[in-house]
Design an enzyme around this catalytic site. Sequence first.
Site: not given
Length: 454
Positions: A22-23, A26
């Site tokens: 997920h990170e 980003h």
Amino acid sequence: MIVILWNFISFIIALGILIFVHELGHFLVARFFGVKVEKFSIGLGKSIWKKVDKHGTEYCFSMIPIGGYIQMLDTRVNKLGKEEQCFAFDKQKIWKRIAIVIAGPISNFLFAIFIYFFVFLIGISAIKPIIGNVKPNSIADYGGLKVGMELTSISNIQTPDWNAVNIALMSNIGNKHLTLTVKSESNKYFFHDEMKVLDLALWNFKPNEETVIESLGVVPYFPDILLTLSHVLEGTAADRAGFQSGDSIVSVNGILIKKWDQVVNLIRSNPNRFLMFVIDRNGEKLELPLIPDSKKNRFGEIVGVAGLVPETDKWPENYQFKLQYSIFESIGKAIEKTKNLIKLTVSLLIKLLVQDLGLDQLSGPITIAKSAGTTASYGFVYFLSFLGLISINLGVINLVPLPMLDGGHLFFLIIEAIIRRPISKKVQEIGYIIGGVIIFFLMSIALLNDFSRL
């Protein structure tokens, strides 16, 4: 204790992978647009390990392993010179900021496709959804479902196995009717398809008490449970009483045993009470006294447990199959599976909101940890499937428009694009407080549900 440790380790591994994915979404998009990332953390709180790269980004593992974040350069937080402002997140064009925010959930969806691609390519053992029994006066009974029927599709969704059936049924919670296609045996050699419509007006699904398929009155086919012991759990009442693998149960307290259910009921109804078993061991009849241990079941009742594990009859060959596809088929199936699970997760969130589903159906970290440990113990492919499911859940939940989540940031950015100016700091702070309270409330409910299921 070993089971708890196994569940905890499996949970940390699964959560760590999903947070990283997920990170990373980003992070990569922020880097692509030239935004400086100051910190990339797996976990929250104080760092326990860290390393700084040549770009000045600090990578770290933090103490609390239930989250993660990337920290970008931002003029609202850092005092920056004019030459540095071009690297700040808040100084980017709005479409770039939206892309950075949405990249996390999209990474989770892409990861799920990648996971399911390998699951379908490797292949996973599956059971055809054939009905073993139908409860009298149930929704399934009134809908005309019969023993031996195979559920081939639900609401036009193909259901090759019981997992697909469960997903399709969950997506129909709150609906008034359910359309099924079933395969029935015309005679010994021929089958035909039939369409059945179930009236769901009185459907009352209680996830803490039964599975979604059982709530309709359908009992999946399962081979007969034999009276011969497969094995005896170590350290249990049966182990202390001297039971062995291969023993066959003949009678209990003088009651002739014909079905395994009789053994289960006698043990459950007699916690800490003496039972005299007669067994057959290699043709010799033996008496074994057993005093079942006691434990609380999920309803809070004290029941007996013994640690006897019976053998089961063999599955009919045509009931079992391997769900496996070619490389190109696996890509399509992985995309389809991810799409269906996204739709299901969104549907369930909406049904929670309109109260078609109760808050007692929320699950927290304890339930997720148990699921992680269980799937990991089944094998690598099952653990991969679990990772795919949780990755999708994480992606969808992060898109919920609550401040503190990616969806909240996205919501603020969309408003900013409409009104052509940033939302005031005060409004954002109020939003974060409200969002934090809602998230804390839901997590508290989920934890309470977890404890109630122990």
